[in-house]
Design an enzyme around this catalytic site. Structure first.
Site, PDB file in Angstrom:
ATOM      1  N   LYS A   1      21.025  12.543  12.801  1.00 56.28           N
ATOM      2  CA  LYS A   1      19.808  12.019  12.157  1.00 56.28           C
ATOM      3  C   LYS A   1      19.715  10.507  12.305  1.00 56.28           C
ATOM      4  O   LYS A   1      18.674   9.973  12.710  1.00 56.28           O
ATOM      5  CB  LYS A   1      19.829  12.369  10.655  1.00 56.28           C
ATOM      6  CG  LYS A   1      18.763  11.618   9.857  1.00 56.28           C
ATOM      7  CD  LYS A   1      18.835  11.922   8.378  1.00 56.28           C
ATOM      8  CE  LYS A   1      19.728  11.018   7.597  1.00 56.28           C
ATOM      9  NZ  LYS A   1      19.104   9.847   6.963  1.00 56.28           N
ATOM     10  N   ASN A   2      20.787   9.811  11.949  1.00 59.19           N
ATOM     11  CA  ASN A   2      20.680   8.353  11.870  1.00 59.19           C
ATOM     12  C   ASN A   2      20.625   7.682  13.239  1.00 59.19           C
ATOM     13  O   ASN A   2      20.257   6.508  13.342  1.00 59.19           O
ATOM     14  CB  ASN A   2      21.796   7.776  10.997  1.00 59.19           C
ATOM     15  CG  ASN A   2      21.569   8.120   9.529  1.00 59.19           C
ATOM     16  OD1 ASN A   2      20.458   8.512   9.140  1.00 59.19           O
ATOM     17  ND2 ASN A   2      22.601   7.995   8.704  1.00 59.19           N
TER      18      ASN A   2
ATOM     19  N   CYS B   1      13.949   3.758  -4.196  1.00 57.11           N
ATOM     20  CA  CYS B   1      15.242   3.969  -3.562  1.00 57.11           C
ATOM     21  C   CYS B   1      16.243   4.643  -4.482  1.00 57.11           C
ATOM     22  O   CYS B   1      16.525   4.131  -5.553  1.00 57.11           O
ATOM     23  CB  CYS B   1      15.777   2.619  -3.140  1.00 57.11           C
ATOM     24  SG  CYS B   1      17.464   2.711  -2.700  1.00 57.11           S
TER      25      CYS B   1
ATOM     26  N   ARG C   1      18.057  -1.707  -2.277  1.00 56.27           N
ATOM     27  CA  ARG C   1      18.154  -1.607  -0.815  1.00 56.27           C
ATOM     28  C   ARG C   1      17.298  -2.684  -0.165  1.00 56.27           C
ATOM     29  O   ARG C   1      16.235  -2.422   0.366  1.00 56.27           O
ATOM     30  CB  ARG C   1      17.733  -0.211  -0.347  1.00 56.27           C
ATOM     31  CG  ARG C   1      18.655   0.857  -0.878  1.00 56.27           C
ATOM     32  CD  ARG C   1      18.358   2.206  -0.283  1.00 56.27           C
ATOM     33  NE  ARG C   1      18.773   2.290   1.106  1.00 56.27           N
ATOM     34  CZ  ARG C   1      18.713   3.415   1.823  1.00 56.27           C
ATOM     35  NH1 ARG C   1      18.257   4.507   1.279  1.00 56.27           N
ATOM     36  NH2 ARG C   1      19.104   3.430   3.070  1.00 56.27           N
TER      37      ARG C   1
ATOM     38  N   ASP D   1      28.213   8.273   3.515  1.00 51.07           N
ATOM     39  CA  ASP D   1      27.374   9.474   3.593  1.00 51.07           C
ATOM     40  C   ASP D   1      28.179  10.764   3.457  1.00 51.07           C
ATOM     41  O   ASP D   1      27.613  11.861   3.473  1.00 51.07           O
ATOM     42  CB  ASP D   1      26.570   9.479   4.911  1.00 51.07           C
ATOM     43  CG  ASP D   1      25.576   8.333   4.963  1.00 51.07           C
ATOM     44  OD1 ASP D   1      25.306   7.722   3.913  1.00 51.07           O
ATOM     45  OD2 ASP D   1      25.060   8.041   6.062  1.00 51.07           O
TER      46      ASP D   1
ATOM     47  N   ARG E   1      15.586  16.815   4.892  1.00 48.04           N
ATOM     48  CA  ARG E   1      15.329  15.563   5.595  1.00 48.04           C
ATOM     49  C   ARG E   1      16.421  15.293   6.621  1.00 48.04           C
ATOM     50  O   ARG E   1      16.179  14.621   7.623  1.00 48.04           O
ATOM     51  CB  ARG E   1      15.285  14.383   4.611  1.00 48.04           C
ATOM     52  CG  ARG E   1      14.067  14.395   3.731  1.00 48.04           C
ATOM     53  CD  ARG E   1      13.988  13.114   2.940  1.00 48.04           C
ATOM     54  NE  ARG E   1      14.566  12.050   3.745  1.00 48.04           N
ATOM     55  CZ  ARG E   1      15.687  11.422   3.463  1.00 48.04           C
ATOM     56  NH1 ARG E   1      16.341  11.680   2.362  1.00 48.04           N
ATOM     57  NH2 ARG E   1      16.148  10.495   4.260  1.00 48.04           N
TER      58      ARG E   1
HETATM   59  C1  EPZ Z   1      21.993   3.518   6.896  1.00 46.74           C
HETATM   60  O1  EPZ Z   1      21.172   3.000   5.868  1.00 46.74           O
HETATM   61  C2  EPZ Z   1      21.860   5.026   6.830  1.00 46.74           C
HETATM   62  N1  EPZ Z   1      20.468   5.364   7.026  1.00 46.74           N
HETATM   63  C3  EPZ Z   1      22.364   5.538   5.493  1.00 46.74           C
HETATM   64  O2  EPZ Z   1      22.373   6.942   5.582  1.00 46.74           O
HETATM   65  C4  EPZ Z   1      23.809   5.069   5.271  1.00 46.74           C
HETATM   66  O3  EPZ Z   1      24.219   5.410   3.967  1.00 46.74           O
HETATM   67  C5  EPZ Z   1      23.916   3.556   5.446  1.00 46.74           C
HETATM   68  O4  EPZ Z   1      23.358   3.166   6.726  1.00 46.74           O
HETATM   69  C6  EPZ Z   1      25.368   3.068   5.402  1.00 46.74           C
HETATM   70  O5  EPZ Z   1      26.110   3.712   6.403  1.00 46.74           O
HETATM   71  C7  EPZ Z   1      19.981   5.401   8.256  1.00 46.74           C
HETATM   72  O6  EPZ Z   1      20.662   5.157   9.229  1.00 46.74           O
HETATM   73  C8  EPZ Z   1      18.549   5.783   8.400  1.00 46.74           C
HETATM   74  P1  EPZ Z   1      22.749  -0.551   5.408  1.00 46.74           P
HETATM   75  P2  EPZ Z   1      20.801   1.454   5.852  1.00 46.74           P
HETATM   76  O7  EPZ Z   1      21.691  -1.525   5.800  1.00 46.74           O
HETATM   77  O8  EPZ Z   1      20.747   0.982   7.267  1.00 46.74           O
HETATM   78  C9  EPZ Z   1      23.103  -3.896   1.991  1.00 46.74           C
HETATM   79  C10 EPZ Z   1      22.146   9.128   4.769  1.00 46.74           C
HETATM   80  O9  EPZ Z   1      22.594   9.763   3.792  1.00 46.74           O
HETATM   81  N2  EPZ Z   1      21.971  -4.540   2.694  1.00 46.74           N
HETATM   82  O10 EPZ Z   1      23.920  -0.375   6.322  1.00 46.74           O
HETATM   83  O11 EPZ Z   1      19.598   1.291   5.024  1.00 46.74           O
HETATM   84  C11 EPZ Z   1      22.658  -2.599   1.309  1.00 46.74           C
HETATM   85  O12 EPZ Z   1      22.110  -2.861   0.048  1.00 46.74           O
HETATM   86  C12 EPZ Z   1      21.659   7.706   4.615  1.00 46.74           C
HETATM   87  O13 EPZ Z   1      22.026   9.603   5.890  1.00 46.74           O
HETATM   88  C13 EPZ Z   1      21.560  -5.802   2.287  1.00 46.74           C
HETATM   89  O14 EPZ Z   1      22.089  -6.395   1.334  1.00 46.74           O
HETATM   90  O15 EPZ Z   1      22.074   0.870   5.138  1.00 46.74           O
HETATM   91  C14 EPZ Z   1      23.946  -1.814   1.286  1.00 46.74           C
HETATM   92  O16 EPZ Z   1      24.700  -2.172   0.165  1.00 46.74           O
HETATM   93  C15 EPZ Z   1      21.704   7.222   3.228  1.00 46.74           C
HETATM   94  N3  EPZ Z   1      20.520  -6.394   2.957  1.00 46.74           N
HETATM   95  C16 EPZ Z   1      24.682  -2.271   2.543  1.00 46.74           C
HETATM   96  O17 EPZ Z   1      24.057  -3.491   2.951  1.00 46.74           O
HETATM   97  C17 EPZ Z   1      19.893  -5.794   4.015  1.00 46.74           C
HETATM   98  O18 EPZ Z   1      18.967  -6.393   4.582  1.00 46.74           O
HETATM   99  C18 EPZ Z   1      24.617  -1.303   3.718  1.00 46.74           C
HETATM  100  O19 EPZ Z   1      23.266  -0.932   3.954  1.00 46.74           O
HETATM  101  C19 EPZ Z   1      20.331  -4.534   4.414  1.00 46.74           C
HETATM  102  C20 EPZ Z   1      21.378  -3.919   3.743  1.00 46.74           C
END
Ligand code: EPZ
Length: 432
Positions: free
Chosen positions: A22-23, A117, A122, A305, A397
């Protein structure tokens, strides 16, 4: 509205084939926008997040055809809109990849902020930091993000936090920027490497994906490509845990063992047997499971995840386990539901203490997000009696034909439709 009804207590046995990730798919599909020619993407999972991505592409003017199951031919050459409106963007968190892809192709993009969220705060500040570094200006108004640049120029991007989404967006926006972009403190997940491989197959020049420094030398044009999405490591891990939780014996096919290293090591500590082959594995359990401590961290650490699923498994293990969430603010919302099934879990901030009770009892429960839903399925399969899981649209999803695959393994699981309650009639806002 649909729900799953599971009669627990059946051992899972047999073989299951893992679908595309998916991701990776939700980044690769928008990336097609960057191509000057049609692309063919294979091994695309049949999940609602993919359907939304395809719908957005069509709404923008791309021609999308499906010549075979899980294969899409996407012609982006007629795209004449640069906007992803609220109604579509709110349904899927990953709609933010259209920002990077549209900016990279047309030097402009207008995409709604992804909606509410369920995992805590997020922010997308790191995505915006990358776009700014490349020379784009952004404005946020009326819930929309507007990006524009006269031209994009390669630059140094240092992320303050390791972010999958921001790393993907930096790649999408920089592949056609002039000169060299260096992305530091990049995420290293397999789906980052997959997106980079896809972009390279279209003629991009990306080096170092999978390490924390990625270098992108901009190219003027990207051509069409034929590309297969990698297998979903999280779907594979979920089936491994479902097999372990039911004392089952399952062959899991279409996997990349390297992507599953942290999951495999942890499950072995818990007493699960695993035999790895080239692109499949056997997972089986004989005898009791034992406690373990788990801390989620970005790749190559234990994936966030998989946190709810392994917590469900640890409720069945002997002893006290500690699960620490190292990525998201709030990823223990499912715990209340597991407690309804007899689990003994105490949550304090980002730490959950699990007293293994060895057994769970069926109960009516609700999925509050995608992986929480997967954890409830695992718990339901292992529990005595009947578990009814509501709000399974979260599960659909991200899991391709979950109940069909589980049935093939011998699970007693049915999907049934229930009439919408009055307050459920508003369209759900699924945005994980
Ligand atoms: C991706 O989300 C995945 N989603 C998530 O999968 C997964 O949990 C996550 O990566 C971590 O591996 C997709 O790929 C579509 P991040 P993403 O940006 O990219 C902070 C699932 O179950 N952050 O790596 O949105 C954030 O708050 C889903 O399949 C900032 O502070 O996650 C978090 O604490 C859920 N500022 C950390 O970084 C930003 O601009 C990691 O988030 C962006 C993120």
């Amino acid at each position: 509205m649909d729900k799953f009804i599971i009669k627990g207590g059946r051992r899972l046995t047999g073989e299951v084939t893992i679908s595309g990730a998916k991701n990776a798919a939700v980044a690769i599909l928008p990336a097609v926008i960057l191509s000057d020619e049609p692309c063919i993407i294979e091994n695309v999972p049949s999940i609602s997040d993919v359907n939304i991505s395809l719908r957005i592409l069509e709404e923008m003017g791309a021609v999308v055809e499906s010549p075979a199951n899980n294969v899409y031919r996407i012609d982006p050459t007629h795209i004449d809109k640069y906007c992803v409106p609220y109604e579509t963007a709110r349904k899927m968190r990953a709609s933010y990849y259209f920002l990077g892809a549209l900016l990279g192709k047309f030097n402009k993009a207008r995409v709604s902020m992804p909606g509410g969220c369920p995992l805590g705060d997020r922010p997308i500040d790191q995505h915006l930091k990358a776009f700014s570094a490349l020379g784009a200006e952004y404005t946020l108004s009326q819930g929309m993000i507007d990006l524009k640049a006269d031209s994009l120029k390669g630059s140094q991007i240092f992320f303050d936090v390791v972010s999958v989404g921001a790393t993907m967006n930096a790649l999408l926006a920089s592949v056609k920027a002039s000169g060299l972009t260096v992305i530091e403190n990049a995420a290293k997940e397999p789906h980052i490497v997959d997106l980079a491989n896809f972009l390279n197959s279209m003629g991009a020049n990306i080096m170092g994906a999978g390490t924390d420094v990625i270098k992108v030398r901009g190219v003027e044009h990207l051509h069409g490509a034929n590309y297969a999405v990698i297998p979903d490591q999280i779907e594979a891990g979920t089936f491994m845990i479902a097999a372990a939780a039911t004392q089952g014996d399952v062959i899991i096919k279409n996997i990349i063992p390297k992507h599953l290293e942290s999951i495999t090591k942890k499950l072995e500590k818990i007493g699960v047997n695993i035999e790895l082959y080239d692109d499949s594995l056997r997972v089986w359990t004989e005898g009791p499971l034992v406690k373990a401590n788990v801390k989620t961290t970005p790749h190559p650490g234990f994936p966030t995840d998989m946190q709810p699923q392994i917590a469900a498994l640890l409720t069945l293990a002997e002893g006290t386990s500690i699960v620490t969430e190292g990525v998201w603010e709030q990823r223990f919302r499912y715990v209340d539901e597991l407690r309804r099934m007899g689990a003994d879990i105490t949550v304090n901030g980002k730490v959950a203490l699990i007293e293994g009770t060895g057994k769970l009892m069926g109960a009516p429960v609700k999925a509050c997000d995608l992986r929480a839903g997967a954890a409830l399925i695992i718990a339901g399969l292992a529990a005595q009696g009947i578990t009814e899981i509501e709000d399974i649209y979260h599960i659909e999803r991200g899991y391709d034909c979950m109940e069909g695959k589980l049935k093939e393994l011998g699970a007693d699981i049915e999907k049934v439709s229930i009439p919408d309650k009055l307050d459920d009639k508003n369209d759900k806002k699924a945005v994980v």
